[in-house]
Design a protein around this motif. Structure first.
Motif, mmCIF file in Angstrom:
data_model
loop_
_atom_site.group_PDB
_atom_site.id
_atom_site.type_symbol
_atom_site.label_atom_id
_atom_site.label_comp_id
_atom_site.label_asym_id
_atom_site.label_seq_id
_atom_site.Cartn_x
_atom_site.Cartn_y
_atom_site.Cartn_z
ATOM 1 N N UNK A 175 66.072 49.123 78.308
ATOM 2 C CA UNK A 175 66.090 50.500 78.791
ATOM 3 C C UNK A 175 65.070 51.305 77.996
ATOM 4 N N UNK A 176 64.248 52.084 78.694
ATOM 5 C CA UNK A 176 63.276 52.948 78.046
ATOM 6 C C UNK A 176 63.623 54.386 78.411
ATOM 7 N N UNK A 177 64.323 55.103 77.499
ATOM 8 C CA UNK A 177 64.757 56.465 77.792
ATOM 9 C C UNK A 177 63.592 57.436 77.925
ATOM 10 N N UNK A 178 63.894 58.586 78.494
ATOM 11 C CA UNK A 178 62.917 59.648 78.679
ATOM 12 C C UNK A 178 63.369 60.541 79.810
ATOM 13 N N UNK A 180 62.216 60.519 82.650
ATOM 14 C CA UNK A 180 62.406 59.476 83.654
ATOM 15 C C UNK A 180 62.763 58.212 82.890
ATOM 16 N N UNK A 181 63.929 57.649 83.171
ATOM 17 C CA UNK A 181 64.397 56.452 82.486
ATOM 18 C C UNK A 181 63.854 55.219 83.207
ATOM 19 N N UNK A 182 63.349 54.264 82.443
ATOM 20 C CA UNK A 182 62.901 52.998 83.020
ATOM 21 C C UNK A 182 63.889 51.899 82.648
ATOM 22 N N UNK A 183 64.354 51.195 83.659
ATOM 23 C CA UNK A 183 65.273 50.075 83.457
ATOM 24 C C UNK A 183 64.526 48.791 83.799
ATOM 25 N N UNK A 184 64.386 47.932 82.818
ATOM 26 C CA UNK A 184 63.751 46.636 83.031
ATOM 27 C C UNK A 184 64.821 45.585 83.261
ATOM 28 N N UNK A 185 64.658 44.782 84.299
ATOM 29 C CA UNK A 185 65.586 43.701 84.599
ATOM 30 C C UNK A 185 64.854 42.363 84.510
ATOM 31 N N UNK A 186 65.593 41.295 84.762
ATOM 32 C CA UNK A 186 64.967 39.968 84.770
ATOM 33 C C UNK A 186 64.118 39.742 86.018
ATOM 34 N N UNK A 207 75.381 49.120 74.329
ATOM 35 C CA UNK A 207 75.393 50.455 73.717
ATOM 36 C C UNK A 207 74.792 50.483 72.317
ATOM 37 N N UNK A 208 75.073 49.515 71.438
ATOM 38 C CA UNK A 208 74.436 49.556 70.116
ATOM 39 C C UNK A 208 72.909 49.533 70.193
ATOM 40 N N UNK A 209 72.350 48.869 71.201
ATOM 41 C CA UNK A 209 70.894 48.831 71.334
ATOM 42 C C UNK A 209 70.320 50.207 71.682
ATOM 43 N N UNK A 210 71.195 51.121 72.136
ATOM 44 C CA UNK A 210 70.789 52.495 72.436
ATOM 45 C C UNK A 210 71.276 53.483 71.384
ATOM 46 N N UNK A 211 71.708 52.951 70.252
ATOM 47 C CA UNK A 211 72.130 53.815 69.154
ATOM 48 C C UNK A 211 73.533 54.353 69.282
ATOM 49 N N UNK A 212 74.324 53.792 70.190
ATOM 50 C CA UNK A 212 75.717 54.231 70.376
ATOM 51 C C UNK A 212 76.637 53.180 69.775
#
Length: 382
Positions: A175-178, A180-186, A207-212
């Motif tokens: 996930x690339x926040x902003x 506009x959020x970009x979601x990368x899949x396989x 969630x931990x990968x997003x700081x949660x």
């Protein structure tokens, strides 16, 4: 590249409900699911779930369930599918226990029809149960069975029918926040103005990968089906859904009438071993079966002593067993629904509505203070 109004990751019951509410409100919405649909690897599969308004010690759920029943009816009409069978619910325990006493208070507060049974009345009405005279019962007359697989398919079907885009067998890898959020899949990348994460037990990894950092635990639940000694004893026409209080303000055993498999009653422990959701069968849960065999021998004399069928499900528990319905503390266009703790399915129409309200920046229909991320640690920030 196309920009969606909303991307919802996780097409279990909560994500599917959220996507359904978003598309009904005119949001161009993408719903992503990592596994081929339908699948049995998460928390939303299977044929049945208990529904109830009885919530001891947490009457905000009773309030939410009043609307949930109405929203289930709307989905039934839209999909032309029966999603609910009213059987009533029986909660048993000692009268002074938090769950029993709190349930009675909540049902009274919200004018939900119920009956209290002392030990003698309980034994007379339910001779197929074996309890001592100091155990009482509370009957929630609104309780019953939700047909889980049909409910999930109904949300997804209506989502697609109204223009939503559903892609399964496509796992999110980044996930690339902003703004506009970009979601990368396989399989590719997608862009959205909002992102909703309803990833079930994989929240412990995502969630931990997003700081949660929420103290979530993925728990494997053994789902047991026990053969009736006398066919029909625990059927939907004669026996309600069932919860047994454990004295701690919660319940530890739940049961559903023999609907899924003819002549087999569904009776399960409400907890189990902590697991990695990608390796759920690596943990020994023999103790769960031992506990349930003892419970059956002590309280359900008309069931065979060994389960005829065993399946598995996963709960994602929070320490307080309350849900997480909140925004990311740094990126306000990332919405999180997690920690449904084995009781979220029945609430899913309201959960989807609330999460969609957060996406659309509307005032939430309910007090969400119980469901905040920072209740676990007030410094939960990046």
């Amino acid at each position: 590249m196309e920009v969606y109004d909303s991307i919802v990751v996780g097409a279990g019951i909560e994500g599917s409900s959220t996507a359904y509410h978003l598309v009904k409100n005119g949001h161009h919405t993408l719903l992503l699911e990592q596994f081929p649909l339908p699948h049995s690897r998460g928390s939303s599969h299977g044929q049945s779930r208990i529904t109830r308004m009885a919530y001891g010690g947490a009457d905000y759920y009773t309030e939410m369930m009043k609307e949930a029943y109405k929203l289930w009816e709307v989905l039934e009409k839209e999909s032309g599918t029966t999603l609910y069978k009213k059987t009533g619910l029986l909660l048993v325990g000692k009268a002074e226990e938090d769950l029993i006493d709190g349930t009675v208070r909540a049902l009274r507060k919200y004018s939900v029809p119920f009956t209290s049974l002392d030990g003698r009345a309980l034994g007379k009405k339910y001779p197929m149960l074996k309890y001592s005279q100091d155990i009482t019962g509370v009957e929630d007359h609104t309780g019953g069975v939700l047909f889980a697989d049909k409910a999930l398919a109904a949300f997804q079907g209506q989502f697609v029918k109204q223009g939503g885009i559903l892609r399964d067998n496509e796992a999110m890898v980044d996930v690339f926040p902003g703004d506009i959020v970009t979601v990368k899949t396989n399989k590719g990348s997608y862009r959205g103005r909002n992102l909703v994460l309803t990833v079930g037990p994989w929240a412990t990894k995502v969630l931990p990968s997003l700081g949660i950092h929420i103290p979530l635990k993925a728990i494997r639940i053994s789902v047991f089906y026990w053969k009736e000694k006398v066919p029909g004893t625990y059927g939907a026409e004669t026996f309600p859904t069932f919860l047994a209080a454990n004295g701690s303000g919660d319940f530890d055993v739940y049961g559903l009438p023999s609907l899924e498999y003819p002549g087999l009653y569904k009776l399960c422990l409400h907890y189990g071993p902590e697991i990695d959701p990608d390796r759920r069968d690596d943990t020994d849960s023999a103790w769960v079966l031992d506990n349930m065999k003892t419970f059956v021998a002590n309280h359900f004399p008309l069931l065979e002593p060994h389960p005829a069928v065993t399946e598995t499900c996963i709960y994602t528990n929070t320490p307080d067993h309350d849900l997480v319905l909140d925004r990311h503390p740094a990126w306000r266009n990332i919405i999180i629904g997690a920690g449904f703790s084995g009781h979220g399915f029945k609430l899913s129409p309201v959960v989807g509505k609330v999460l969609s309200e957060l996406v659309m920046q509307k005032s939430p229909s309910y007090n969400l203070s119980y469901f905040k991320i920072d209740r676990f640690h007030k410094s939960a920030k990046l």
